[in-house]
Enzyme design. Structure first.
Site, PDB file in Angstrom:
ATOM      1  N   GLY A 247      -3.998  -4.077   6.666  1.00 21.80           N
ATOM      2  CA  GLY A 247      -2.820  -3.654   7.605  1.00 21.80           C
ATOM      3  C   GLY A 247      -3.610  -2.459   7.760  1.00 21.80           C
TER       4      GLY A 247
ATOM      5  N   LYS B 208      -2.486   5.717  -2.432  1.00 18.45           N
ATOM      6  CA  LYS B 208      -2.857   5.731  -2.418  1.00 18.45           C
ATOM      7  C   LYS B 208      -4.446   6.914  -2.880  1.00 18.45           C
ATOM      8  CE  LYS B 208      -4.213   3.605   2.350  1.00 18.45           C
ATOM      9  NZ  LYS B 208      -4.871   3.625   2.697  1.00 18.45           N
TER      10      LYS B 208
ATOM     11  N   LYS C 114     -10.003  -6.701   8.537  1.00 17.69           N
ATOM     12  CA  LYS C 114      -8.161  -6.158   8.507  1.00 17.69           C
ATOM     13  C   LYS C 114      -8.939  -7.104  10.591  1.00 17.69           C
ATOM     14  CE  LYS C 114      -6.577  -1.833   7.078  1.00 17.69           C
ATOM     15  NZ  LYS C 114      -7.513  -0.547   6.907  1.00 17.69           N
TER      16      LYS C 114
ATOM     17  N   GLU D 148     -11.230   0.982  -3.813  1.00 21.05           N
ATOM     18  CA  GLU D 148     -11.332   0.381  -1.908  1.00 21.05           C
ATOM     19  C   GLU D 148     -11.274   1.824  -1.612  1.00 21.05           C
ATOM     20  OE1 GLU D 148      -8.005  -1.017  -0.293  1.00 21.05           O
ATOM     21  OE2 GLU D 148      -8.559  -0.628   1.729  1.00 21.05           O
TER      22      GLU D 148
ATOM     23  N   ASP E 116     -13.359  -1.327   2.892  1.00 19.48           N
ATOM     24  CA  ASP E 116     -12.560  -1.925   3.913  1.00 19.48           C
ATOM     25  C   ASP E 116     -13.592  -0.785   6.217  1.00 19.48           C
ATOM     26  OD1 ASP E 116     -10.257  -0.807   6.317  1.00 19.48           O
ATOM     27  OD2 ASP E 116      -8.964   0.216   5.083  1.00 19.48           O
TER      28      ASP E 116
ATOM     29  N   LYS F  76      -1.489  -1.021  -4.501  1.00 15.17           N
ATOM     30  CA  LYS F  76      -2.471   0.015  -4.308  1.00 15.17           C
ATOM     31  C   LYS F  76      -1.981   1.372  -3.814  1.00 15.17           C
ATOM     32  CE  LYS F  76      -4.691  -0.005   0.429  1.00 15.17           C
ATOM     33  NZ  LYS F  76      -5.213   0.171   1.065  1.00 15.17           N
TER      34      LYS F  76
ATOM     35  N   SER G  73       1.043  -1.268   0.374  1.00 12.85           N
ATOM     36  CA  SER G  73      -0.072   0.047  -0.191  1.00 12.85           C
ATOM     37  C   SER G  73       0.918   1.362  -0.087  1.00 12.85           C
ATOM     38  CB  SER G  73      -1.059   0.106   0.953  1.00 12.85           C
ATOM     39  OG  SER G  73      -1.416   0.926   1.146  1.00 12.85           O
TER      40      SER G  73
ATOM     41  N   ASP H 163      -7.448   3.538  -2.781  1.00 17.90           N
ATOM     42  CA  ASP H 163      -7.841   3.548  -2.070  1.00 17.90           C
ATOM     43  C   ASP H 163      -8.390   5.042  -1.476  1.00 17.90           C
ATOM     44  OD1 ASP H 163      -8.855   3.018   0.589  1.00 17.90           O
ATOM     45  OD2 ASP H 163      -6.964   2.076   1.511  1.00 17.90           O
TER      46      ASP H 163
HETATM   47  O1  OSB Z   1      -6.752   2.133   4.712  1.00 19.76           O
HETATM   48  O2  OSB Z   1      -6.204   0.119   4.537  1.00 19.76           O
HETATM   49  C1  OSB Z   1      -5.466   1.271   4.764  1.00 19.76           C
HETATM   50  C2  OSB Z   1      -2.950   2.102   6.954  1.00 19.76           C
HETATM   51  C3  OSB Z   1      -3.727   2.464   8.045  1.00 19.76           C
HETATM   52  C4  OSB Z   1      -4.457   2.967   8.194  1.00 19.76           C
HETATM   53  C5  OSB Z   1      -5.873   2.614   7.094  1.00 19.76           C
HETATM   54  C6  OSB Z   1      -4.825   2.128   5.513  1.00 19.76           C
HETATM   55  C7  OSB Z   1      -3.484   1.713   5.955  1.00 19.76           C
HETATM   56  C8  OSB Z   1      -3.012   0.805   4.696  1.00 19.76           C
HETATM   57  C9  OSB Z   1      -1.860   0.624   4.929  1.00 19.76           C
HETATM   58  O3  OSB Z   1      -3.715   1.199   3.440  1.00 19.76           O
HETATM   59  C10 OSB Z   1      -1.848  -0.924   4.951  1.00 19.76           C
HETATM   60  C11 OSB Z   1       0.121  -1.247   5.534  1.00 19.76           C
HETATM   61  O4  OSB Z   1       0.673  -1.446   5.244  1.00 19.76           O
HETATM   62  O5  OSB Z   1      -0.301  -1.816   6.974  1.00 19.76           O
HETATM   63 MG    MG Z   2      -8.480   0.863   3.371  1.00 24.09          MG
END
Ligand code: OSB
Ligand code: MG
Length: 370
Positions: free
Chosen positions: A290, A163, A262, A213, A238, A161, A135, A188
């Site tokens: 994560g 952001k 999660k 996402e 999510d 992924k 991510s 995402d």
């Molecule tokens: O939206 O998936 C998410 C990290 C912190 C809070 C929300 C998210 C995320 C990530 C990182 O996308 C996932 C990771 O590398 O642990």
């Molecule tokens: Mg997410």
């Protein structure tokens, strides 16, 4: 298994990268770590709630207070004949799933260690390694993003992924797709858009994303269903999915054709497993998300991702991406986009006492009747 004692730590750990999302920037993690003790073994759980409620509503201080005031007193000194029995003791407390998950997950670890078996076997896992992607936070430029994507693809990660947020979406996706025509890509938005932005997602349909996402408000399943009806790309939820009830509502409404699970967001391994099974009954794949976890949360996630319906690469990338020094001794490193499942008892990792001492801000010990 009797829960004899607990230790609750507050820790602060520097991240190796600046992680920007539509809801903010993280350069470190402040986190809770729970140690449960019984029958001469210890089990570990990690809190993924943040100091400020920018992802979901839970906060670190609120969770800590609830743990000390109610959740830990509800389990300390009690004898539970299964992790499900412990979960029932926490069930009267509404919401606060990340806080409850810390206790539930630590108890699963304790339980598995007492039995001397790896956690994935008790959960019903069917894999010895799990496929993972990365991510990527919002970068300073499109060029930097393309370069970073190239680096992670060459390391073998199985999905990238990106952001996104309003103003940082189509251009970056177009550039990454042009540079890597075949790469499995997703985006995402962390709830940054509204249904009236649907044209952005219709435009994203051109780039062959595996899913988008959490595009819309975290409580708005109805608008996610309306958006899904207007776009080709599957929507993955999510933030919106916090329980099997919210999962069912999303699946029945066609608001989610993929689910990011999660374990901590949904209250623990028991609930996560039910959600994965429910999604499977709807023909919907899940993957393991994560929250920038340390080795404790990461190991839990890897074990949980061995369950059958985890059919897409997760966010559980190598611990060395995040930490100079992790909280656990064992390296959790992916090779060719495959993360091996730790083989020791429980979650299969041990605490790095030096790191714990270095990063700890606070420590509280609790026993039954105290
Ligand atoms: O939206 O998936 C998410 C990290 C912190 C809070 C929300 C998210 C995320 C990530 C990182 O996308 C996932 C990771 O590398 O642990
Ligand atoms: Mg997410």
């Amino acid at each position: 298994m009797r829960v004899e004692a607990a230790e609750l730590y507050t820790l602060r750990m520097p991240l190796k990268f600046r992680f920007e999302t539509s809801f903010g920037v993280q350069t470190e993690r402040e986190l809770l770590l729970l140690v449960l003790k019984g029958e001469g073994v210890e089990g570990y759980g990690e809190g993924v709630m943040t100091p400020l409620p920018l992802f979901r509503e839970e906060t670190l201080a609120g969770a800590r207070d609830l743990l000390v005031r109610a959740l830990l007193p509800a389990v300390l000194g009690q004898d539970f004949d299964s992790p499900e029995a412990l979960a029932r003791a926490l069930a009267p407390f509404r919401g606060n799933r990340m806080a409850k998950a810390m206790v539930e997950m630590a108890f699963w670890d304790l339980w598995a260690r007492a039995l001397g078996v790896p956690l994935y076997r008790l959960l019903g896992g069917v894999r010895r390694e799990v496929p993972v992607g990365v991510s990527l936070g919002i970068q300073e430029s499109v060029e930097q993003t393309v370069e970073l994507v190239g680096r992670y693809l060459s390391e073998g990660y199985r999905r990238i992924k990106l952001k996104i947020k309003p103003g940082w979406d189509l251009a970056v996706v177009r550039a990454v797709r042009e540079a890597f025509p075949e790469a499995p890509l997703t985006v995402d938005a962390n709830s940054a858009y509204r249904l009236s932005d649907y044209r952005v997602f219709q435009a994203l349909d051109a780039y062959g994303l595996e899913y988008v996402e959490q595009p819309l408000h975290f409580e708005d399943l109805a608008d996610h269903a309306r958006l899904q009806a207007r776009i080709q790309t599957p929507i993955c939820l999510d933030e919106s999915v916090v329980s099997k009830e919210t999962a069912r509502a999303a699946l029945e409404a066609d608001a989610a054709r993929v689910i990011n699970v999660k374990v901590a967001r949904v209250g623990g391994h028991g609930e996560a497993k039910k959600i994965a099974e429910l999604a499977e009954a709807f023909g919907v794949p899940v993957w393991m998300g994560g929250m920038l976890e340390t080795g404790v949360g990461r190991a839990h996630a890897i074990h949980a991702a061995t369950l059958p319906n985890y059919r897409l690469p997760g966010d559980t990338s190598s611990a060395s991406r995040y930490w100079e020094v992790d909280l656990v001794n064992e390296p959790l490193e992916a090779r060719e986009g495959l993360m091996p499942v730790p083989e020791g008892p429980g979650i299969g990792v041990t605490l790095n006492e030096e790191a714990l001492a270095r990063y700890r801000l606070e420590r509280t010990e609790l026993r039954s009747g105290v």
